[in-house]
Scaffold this motif. Structure first.
Motif, short mmCIF file in Angstrom:
data_model
loop_
_atom_site.label_atom_id
_atom_site.label_comp_id
_atom_site.label_asym_id
_atom_site.label_seq_id
_atom_site.Cartn_x
_atom_site.Cartn_y
_atom_site.Cartn_z
N ALA A 148 -29.40 -26.23 31.16
CA ALA A 148 -30.44 -25.26 31.51
C ALA A 148 -29.93 -23.83 31.37
CB ALA A 148 -30.92 -25.52 32.94
N LYS A 149 -28.71 -23.58 31.79
CA LYS A 149 -28.13 -22.25 31.65
C LYS A 149 -28.02 -21.86 30.18
CE LYS A 149 -24.49 -21.66 34.37
NZ LYS A 149 -23.25 -22.04 35.10
N ARG A 150 -27.64 -22.82 29.34
CA ARG A 150 -27.54 -22.54 27.90
C ARG A 150 -28.91 -22.20 27.32
NH1 ARG A 150 -28.42 -24.80 23.18
NH2 ARG A 150 -29.25 -26.70 24.12
N LEU A 151 -29.92 -22.98 27.68
CA LEU A 151 -31.26 -22.74 27.15
C LEU A 151 -31.82 -21.40 27.61
CD1 LEU A 151 -32.90 -26.28 27.57
CD2 LEU A 151 -32.23 -25.16 25.43
N MET A 152 -31.60 -21.06 28.90
CA MET A 152 -32.12 -19.78 29.40
C MET A 152 -31.42 -18.60 28.74
SD MET A 152 -32.93 -20.34 33.47
CE MET A 152 -31.35 -21.11 33.90
N THR A 153 -30.15 -18.78 28.36
CA THR A 153 -29.41 -17.70 27.72
C THR A 153 -29.80 -17.55 26.25
OG1 THR A 153 -27.53 -18.10 29.20
CG2 THR A 153 -27.10 -16.84 27.18
N GLU A 154 -29.91 -18.68 25.54
CA GLU A 154 -30.21 -18.65 24.11
C GLU A 154 -31.70 -18.51 23.82
OE1 GLU A 154 -28.48 -22.08 22.36
OE2 GLU A 154 -26.42 -21.56 22.94
#
Length: 421
Positions: free
Chosen positions: A372-378
């Protein structure tokens, strides 16, 4: 003997020192423990705390409103209507459960409870409104007061059958059920025929059973976390809500029997109606987690496993997770790991705890949160609903709860903080 100081300042200094030590201990240990305990309760059972608060307010309001109902209206209209409604819900609910295509222990046991309660209410309703027999044991001065309270506790015992089967599957049978009932029956008989008033002991007995069930909730939750990646479709939260309803209806029952006013039975009747309706709906549509793992357990009994080589198994598992990302599936559970690891459920649970230092539930949630952190960042344009669905969370609510517990911030707050930095 030591010399007692006569200097008041020395005495005050010693007392101040003791107060400081006690204050330090309280702040360092007791207060921190209470704060952590309350924080964990709020994070794990936030919905149940709100539910208990609202239900308690409703019960108090119901007692207050019932005082304005004329007794003759209650006896002629309201009480018969509540009895008939409860009978209809119990008998119809039992029929639905017995006709359900997928039978299991929980559905059968709750169907038996509904059927028994419905038949008892038919007898009570017939005795009061067909034969004209008045209720007995209404006040402590009534000679049958103790007997009526004992009978109420015996009936309430039936409501403990369902949570016992949830928390201790396979443990409760007819023999053990009768052994649990026997002390209350013996105490009731001795109280009725003997010279000693045993009513306090009779009233404490169901409380002991209730507290024992509450003690098993944490073990049950730990078992669920060791085997499932999400608890949304598991009845951990639900069983806490059920026990909450039992606690509130039990307190209401004791309040009614000791401060008896006929109109107050209005509150007890609608509480029973709520429990029967709500629980029947949950039992009908909630899967039984023990049944979900039953077929796997049968296969495991036929297998003989050697001790796992943890390093090799971890490498295999990490490669599979990186390639397939099976935790994107909201129904991902412990036994799915057998696709790449030749281990039974017991070894898989031990392997996850040993290698990753946490339960299967927290391990999978950690993987999903990192995703989730990766998706929110990218992909900052993605909504929280899309992020939670892509990462395998069964709902946005479970995503927010898991993220806040792990990171200490809500997803949007974390996203905003990373943008600002």
């Amino acid at each position: 003997m030591g010399k007692i100081s006569s200097n008041p300042s020395e005495i005050f200094k010693k007392n101040d020192m003791r107060i400081c030590v006690c204050h330090f201990f309280f702040r360092t240990f007791a207060l921190d423990f209470m704060q952590k305990w309350m924080r964990d309760i709020w994070q794990d059972y936030k919905g149940e705390v709100i539910f208990a608060s609202l239900l308690s307010v409703l019960v108090v309001l119901s007692f207050w409103l019932a005082s304005f109902i004329p007794e003759w209206i209650f006896e002629v209209y309201i009480n018969p209507f509540e009895y008939i409604s409860t009978i209809a819900v119990c008998l119809f609910g039992a029929l639905l459960l017995f006709l359900h295509g997928e039978q299991n222990t929980l559905r059968r046991s709750w169907a038996i409870v509904l059927l028994a309660w419905g038949c008892i209410d038919v007898l009570v309703w017939g005795a009061r409104y067909v034969l004209g027999i008045k209720a007995v044991g209404g006040t402590p001065d009534d000679p049958l007061f103790n007997a009526s309270v004992t009978l109420g506790n015996l009936l309430a015992f039936m409501l403990f059958i369902y949570p016992t089967n949830v928390l201790r599957p396979g443990w409760l049978n007819w023999k053990r059920g009768m052994l649990l009932l026997l002390p209350m029956i013996v105490l009731g008989v001795v109280d009725y025929f003997g010279p000693v008033n045993l009513l306090p002991v009779i009233m404490i007995y169901p409380i002991v059973i209730f507290l024992t069930l509450c003690g098993h909730v944490r073990k049950y939750r730990q078992w669920c976390e060791d085997n499932f990646s999400t608890l949304d479709n598991i009845d951990v939260q639900w069983i806490v809500r059920y026990l909450t309803m039992l606690a509130i209806v039990g307190l209401a029952f004791y309040f009614i029997v000791f401060w008896y006013v006929p109109n107050r039975m209005f509150t007890q009747q609608w509480m029973f109606l709520l429990i029967f309706t709500y629980t029947t709906e949950q039992v009908l549509y909630r899967p039984d987690p023990w049944d979900r793992l039953h077929s796997t357990a049968l296969e495991e009994e036929k297998e003989e496993e050697s001790n796992p080589v943890n390093a090799a198994y971890r490498a295999t598992l990490d490669a599979w997770l990186e390639k397939e990302k099976p935790y994107h599936n909201s129904d991902f559970q412990l036994t799915d790991l057998r696709q790449v690891l030749p281990l039974n459920r017991t070894y898989l649970s031990q392997f996850i705890n040993a290698e990753y230092g946490c339960s299967f539930y927290h391990w999978v949630n950690g993987l999903r949160i990192e995703e989730a952190k990766r998706l929110m960042t990218e992909h900052p344009e993605m909504t929280m609903e899309d992020v939670s669905a892509r990462c395998g969370f069964s709902s946005v609510r479970s995503f927010y709860r898991a993220f806040s517990r792990e990171i200490g911030l809500a997803p949007k707050e974390w996203h905003s903080s990373t943008d600002n930095s």
